[in-house]
Every structure is written in structure tokens, then in C-alpha cells.
Write an enzyme that holds these catalytic residues in place. Sequence first.
Site, PDB file in Angstrom:
ATOM      1  N   VAL A 155      -3.019  41.368  30.434  1.00 59.05           N
ATOM      2  CA  VAL A 155      -1.636  41.010  30.080  1.00 59.05           C
ATOM      3  C   VAL A 155      -1.008  42.170  29.326  1.00 59.05           C
ATOM      4  O   VAL A 155      -1.420  42.481  28.196  1.00 59.05           O
ATOM      5  CB  VAL A 155      -1.596  39.729  29.217  1.00 59.05           C
ATOM      6  CG1 VAL A 155      -0.143  39.354  28.895  1.00 59.05           C
ATOM      7  CG2 VAL A 155      -2.301  38.564  29.913  1.00 59.05           C
ATOM      8  N   GLY A 176       2.146  43.997  27.298  1.00 57.49           N
ATOM      9  CA  GLY A 176       3.127  43.418  26.367  1.00 57.49           C
ATOM     10  C   GLY A 176       2.510  42.271  25.590  1.00 57.49           C
ATOM     11  O   GLY A 176       3.226  41.431  25.032  1.00 57.49           O
ATOM     12  N   SER A 197       3.252  40.715  21.560  1.00 54.23           N
ATOM     13  CA  SER A 197       4.429  40.057  20.984  1.00 54.23           C
ATOM     14  C   SER A 197       4.965  38.977  21.909  1.00 54.23           C
ATOM     15  O   SER A 197       4.636  38.943  23.098  1.00 54.23           O
ATOM     16  CB  SER A 197       5.512  41.119  20.744  1.00 54.23           C
ATOM     17  OG  SER A 197       6.709  40.555  20.279  1.00 54.23           O
ATOM     18  N   GLY A 198       5.772  38.107  21.355  1.00 53.01           N
ATOM     19  CA  GLY A 198       6.613  37.169  22.089  1.00 53.01           C
ATOM     20  C   GLY A 198       5.965  36.493  23.286  1.00 53.01           C
ATOM     21  O   GLY A 198       4.945  35.797  23.174  1.00 53.01           O
ATOM     22  N   ASP A 210      -1.018  46.580  24.909  1.00 54.05           N
ATOM     23  CA  ASP A 210       0.314  46.818  24.323  1.00 54.05           C
ATOM     24  C   ASP A 210       0.337  48.227  23.752  1.00 54.05           C
ATOM     25  O   ASP A 210      -0.709  48.797  23.422  1.00 54.05           O
ATOM     26  CB  ASP A 210       0.597  45.796  23.220  1.00 54.05           C
ATOM     27  CG  ASP A 210       2.079  45.593  22.965  1.00 54.05           C
ATOM     28  OD1 ASP A 210       2.633  44.554  23.382  1.00 54.05           O
ATOM     29  OD2 ASP A 210       2.707  46.492  22.351  1.00 54.05           O
ATOM     30  N   TYR A 242      18.739  47.715  31.951  1.00 51.62           N
ATOM     31  CA  TYR A 242      17.771  46.607  31.946  1.00 51.62           C
ATOM     32  C   TYR A 242      17.882  45.766  33.225  1.00 51.62           C
ATOM     33  O   TYR A 242      16.868  45.440  33.845  1.00 51.62           O
ATOM     34  CB  TYR A 242      18.034  45.747  30.709  1.00 51.62           C
ATOM     35  CG  TYR A 242      17.091  44.589  30.505  1.00 51.62           C
ATOM     36  CD1 TYR A 242      15.838  44.775  29.925  1.00 51.62           C
ATOM     37  CD2 TYR A 242      17.461  43.287  30.847  1.00 51.62           C
ATOM     38  CE1 TYR A 242      14.975  43.712  29.702  1.00 51.62           C
ATOM     39  CE2 TYR A 242      16.606  42.221  30.631  1.00 51.62           C
ATOM     40  CZ  TYR A 242      15.365  42.436  30.055  1.00 51.62           C
ATOM     41  OH  TYR A 242      14.518  41.369  29.847  1.00 51.62           O
ATOM     42  N   LYS A 260      15.045  45.073  36.100  1.00 53.88           N
ATOM     43  CA  LYS A 260      14.535  43.734  36.394  1.00 53.88           C
ATOM     44  C   LYS A 260      14.806  43.340  37.857  1.00 53.88           C
ATOM     45  O   LYS A 260      13.988  42.638  38.472  1.00 53.88           O
ATOM     46  CB  LYS A 260      15.134  42.712  35.425  1.00 53.88           C
ATOM     47  CG  LYS A 260      14.694  42.924  33.971  1.00 53.88           C
ATOM     48  CD  LYS A 260      13.180  42.847  33.815  1.00 53.88           C
ATOM     49  CE  LYS A 260      12.708  42.927  32.375  1.00 53.88           C
ATOM     50  NZ  LYS A 260      11.250  42.883  32.233  1.00 53.88           N
ATOM     51  N   ILE A 287      14.888  33.329  25.987  1.00 57.29           N
ATOM     52  CA  ILE A 287      13.648  32.877  25.358  1.00 57.29           C
ATOM     53  C   ILE A 287      13.628  33.374  23.918  1.00 57.29           C
ATOM     54  O   ILE A 287      13.918  34.559  23.664  1.00 57.29           O
ATOM     55  CB  ILE A 287      12.412  33.433  26.118  1.00 57.29           C
ATOM     56  CG1 ILE A 287      12.503  33.146  27.624  1.00 57.29           C
ATOM     57  CG2 ILE A 287      11.119  32.886  25.512  1.00 57.29           C
ATOM     58  CD1 ILE A 287      12.564  31.694  28.024  1.00 57.29           C
TER      59      ILE A 287
HETATM   60  N1  LIG Z   1      12.951  37.086  25.511  1.00 56.36           N
HETATM   61  C1  LIG Z   1      13.744  36.859  26.540  1.00 56.36           C
HETATM   62  O1  LIG Z   1      14.730  36.102  26.438  1.00 56.36           O
HETATM   63  C2  LIG Z   1      13.440  37.469  27.873  1.00 56.36           C
HETATM   64  C3  LIG Z   1      14.237  37.101  28.962  1.00 56.36           C
HETATM   65  C4  LIG Z   1      13.982  37.638  30.205  1.00 56.36           C
HETATM   66  C5  LIG Z   1      12.932  38.528  30.379  1.00 56.36           C
HETATM   67  N2  LIG Z   1      12.161  38.875  29.320  1.00 56.36           N
HETATM   68  C6  LIG Z   1      11.079  39.829  29.551  1.00 56.36           C
HETATM   69  O2  LIG Z   1       9.862  39.304  29.083  1.00 56.36           O
HETATM   70  C7  LIG Z   1       9.024  40.367  28.653  1.00 56.36           C
HETATM   71  C8  LIG Z   1       8.555  40.086  27.224  1.00 56.36           C
HETATM   72  O3  LIG Z   1       9.686  39.978  26.401  1.00 56.36           O
HETATM   73  P1  LIG Z   1       9.594  39.465  24.890  1.00 56.36           P
HETATM   74  O4  LIG Z   1      10.817  38.685  24.652  1.00 56.36           O
HETATM   75  O5  LIG Z   1       8.285  38.881  24.610  1.00 56.36           O
HETATM   76  O6  LIG Z   1       9.768  40.869  24.134  1.00 56.36           O
HETATM   77  P2  LIG Z   1       9.003  41.472  22.875  1.00 56.36           P
HETATM   78  O7  LIG Z   1       9.818  42.627  22.420  1.00 56.36           O
HETATM   79  O8  LIG Z   1       8.676  40.404  21.888  1.00 56.36           O
HETATM   80  O9  LIG Z   1       7.607  41.990  23.506  1.00 56.36           O
HETATM   81  C9  LIG Z   1       7.554  43.109  24.347  1.00 56.36           C
HETATM   82  C10 LIG Z   1       6.236  43.808  24.122  1.00 56.36           C
HETATM   83  O10 LIG Z   1       6.148  44.914  25.015  1.00 56.36           O
HETATM   84  C11 LIG Z   1       5.533  45.987  24.318  1.00 56.36           C
HETATM   85  N3  LIG Z   1       5.873  47.265  24.896  1.00 56.36           N
HETATM   86  C12 LIG Z   1       7.065  47.907  24.851  1.00 56.36           C
HETATM   87  N4  LIG Z   1       6.966  49.089  25.474  1.00 56.36           N
HETATM   88  C13 LIG Z   1       5.703  49.207  25.916  1.00 56.36           C
HETATM   89  C14 LIG Z   1       5.001  50.226  26.600  1.00 56.36           C
HETATM   90  N5  LIG Z   1       5.597  51.378  26.968  1.00 56.36           N
HETATM   91  N6  LIG Z   1       3.706  50.008  26.904  1.00 56.36           N
HETATM   92  C15 LIG Z   1       3.074  48.874  26.537  1.00 56.36           C
HETATM   93  N7  LIG Z   1       3.698  47.881  25.870  1.00 56.36           N
HETATM   94  C16 LIG Z   1       4.989  48.056  25.553  1.00 56.36           C
HETATM   95  C17 LIG Z   1       6.080  45.863  22.885  1.00 56.36           C
HETATM   96  O11 LIG Z   1       5.271  46.569  21.950  1.00 56.36           O
HETATM   97  C18 LIG Z   1       6.069  44.359  22.695  1.00 56.36           C
HETATM   98  O12 LIG Z   1       4.856  43.923  22.112  1.00 56.36           O
HETATM   99  C19 LIG Z   1       9.835  41.649  28.787  1.00 56.36           C
HETATM  100  O13 LIG Z   1       9.513  42.284  30.009  1.00 56.36           O
HETATM  101  C20 LIG Z   1      11.265  41.134  28.815  1.00 56.36           C
HETATM  102  O14 LIG Z   1      12.117  42.021  29.495  1.00 56.36           O
HETATM  103  C21 LIG Z   1      12.392  38.373  28.065  1.00 56.36           C
END
Ligand SMILES: NC(=O)c1ccc[n+]([C@@H]2O[C@H](COP(=O)([O-])OP(=O)(O)OC[C@H]3O[C@@H](n4cnc5c(N)ncnc54)[C@H](O)[C@@H]3O)[C@@H](O)[C@H]2O)c1
Length: 251
Positions: free
Chosen positions: A10, A12, A15-16, A36, A159, A163, A192
Site C-alpha cells: 500500500v 501512501g 496517512s489518511g 510512504d 491534479y 487522476k 474524504i
Molecule cells: N482525501 C480526499 O478527499 C481524496 C479524494 C480523492 C482522492 N484522494 C486520493 O487518495 C489518496 C490518499 O489521499 P489522502 O487524503 O489520504 O492524503 P494524505 O495527504 O493524507 O496521504 C497521502 C500520503 O501520500 C504520501 N506521499 C506523498 N508523496 C509521496 C511520494 N512521492 N512517495 C510516496 N508517498 C508519498 C504522503 O506522505 C502521505 O502519507 C491520494 O492519491 C489522493 O489524491 C483523496
Amino acid sequence: MQLSKLAAVVTGGGSGIGRAICQRFAREGACVAVVDIDADRTRQTLDELSTKGPDCKHHAFTTDVSSAESVAKLVKEIPEKFSVTPTILVNCAGITKDSFLVKMDERSFDDVIRVNLKGVFLVTQAISKLMIDNKIKHGSIINMSSISGKTGNIGQCNYTASKAGIEGMTRTMAKELAEHDIRCNAVLPGWIESPMTQAVPEKVLTKHLGMIPAGRLGQPEDIADACLFLASRKSSYITGTSIEVTGGLFM
Ligand SMILES: NC(=O)c1ccc[n+]([C@@H]2O[C@H](COP(=O)([O-])OP(=O)(O)OC[C@H]3O[C@@H](n4cnc5c(N)ncnc54)[C@H](O)[C@@H]3O)[C@@H](O)[C@H]2O)c1
């Protein structure tokens, strides 16, 4: 347990949404590779995962998904740490660098495409080679896109391009990898609650909340549940598709 004795990678995972996916998969019996770029957050996710006995340890990897060199190191280390070849990959690492089209600098555009789109390419290419070489059965790759890749979103030309690109790439991956028993699907989250959306101004969130038929923002666990379905055999005839997890936003 739906993922018993399977290994899952997995990105990323620090986080989140990525962290929630790691936790959900671990509860379903998977051995998780938490990947990550942020070493501290990766370690924190790992510390929160339940351990499943000597054959199923979780491991943390500090990797920049946008760097071919860093991804090559990851793919070398994974077989050294896990007793089984990963059959599940979730590409969840992502960043935003928002700005209006007419104001966006080239660096912000390139950085987002490099991490969000090229990162999915590099990690999937490397992990799918590992899967193919080891003749795994029932592989599943899940790419985190976004509903904004479908609709567009003000301030996010970089972005949304990344996507939307992920969705197209997912369909190509699904076609190419089907003969190796590997499925490939995309998930499109709506709004989210996560560190990523904490940066969004309150008035923007409130405006969008009013447009969500479900009447609430999503939780990372809502996305983790969809990923579990796509990772498990319960979705064994689903490939090349996108699942919207948005509470009905922009249906
Ligand atoms: N939160 C939302 O509403 C939402 C909506 C649509 C899509 N997404 C997508 O879901 C995914 C997770 O989003 P989230 O909200 O948990 O964001 P987040 O910022 O909480 O987590 C993203 C993680 O990716 C890691 N990361 C960033 N650059 C990286 C790299 N070069 N190599 C390895 N890891 C890296 C960060 O350190 C972080 O831990 C993302 O792809 C985001 O685009 C999120």
C-alpha cells in the site's frame, strides 16, 4: 478473513486513506507492506497494525514512488522481508499543489504529475513484474484516482489531469495484465476527511457538503472498504473499471 495469508503493498500508507487501507487489510489477515515517503508516518502506521503471528509480519518501507531508483530499492527489499509474493497493490500515494490555471507554475504541474501519475506507473510496473515472475494467482491492483478527475475541479488542473490519467492507465493495465491473472481497477473517492482535505478552506468544504446526497463527508474507512472488495475474490470478475465512493456526489 478475506485476505488471509496474502501480502499487500500500500503506497501512501503513512496517512489518511492509505493508513485506513493498511489497517483494514491487516484486520482481514493480510501481511502489509506500508510504503510512504515519510519515514515517521510510515513507522506510525506500522506500529498501529495488529501483528498476525510469525508468518505474517507487516513491514514499513520509506519510498519515493516518483523515483525509479527508490522504487527499484523497494522491489528488491520486499522479497527479502516477506515469505509470500504480494498479490495486492494499492497505489494511494498522492499530493496536491493547487492553483488557478493562469497562475500555476510549471513546477507545481510537473510535481503533481510526477508523484500521482508517474508514481502509479513506476510502482505498478515494478510490482506487476514481481507478480508475473512469481506466477502469482488472483492478483489485484487498485489505483486511487478521484471523482475530480471525472468532473474537473477549479484550481486543480494538474491534479485532475493526473487522476483522469490514472483511470486511462488502469484500463490499459487491466487489458495487459489479465492474461497473468491480475485485475486492475480504479477507485474514485469524493470528499474524504483526511490530512489532504484539512488544507481545503472551510467555505469550500461547506459548499460541497451541501451537494453530497449522503449528507456527510466520507471517512478513509469508506474507501478502505471499497479497496477490500476490489482486493478480495468477491470482485473476481471485475477488472478495468472505476468505482465511485462519493456518497452520491456527481453521480
Ligand atoms: N482525501 C480526499 O478527499 C481524496 C479524494 C480523492 C482522492 N484522494 C486520493 O487518495 C489518496 C490518499 O489521499 P489522502 O487524503 O489520504 O492524503 P494524505 O495527504 O493524507 O496521504 C497521502 C500520503 O501520500 C504520501 N506521499 C506523498 N508523496 C509521496 C511520494 N512521492 N512517495 C510516496 N508517498 C508519498 C504522503 O506522505 C502521505 O502519507 C491520494 O492519491 C489522493 O489524491 C483523496
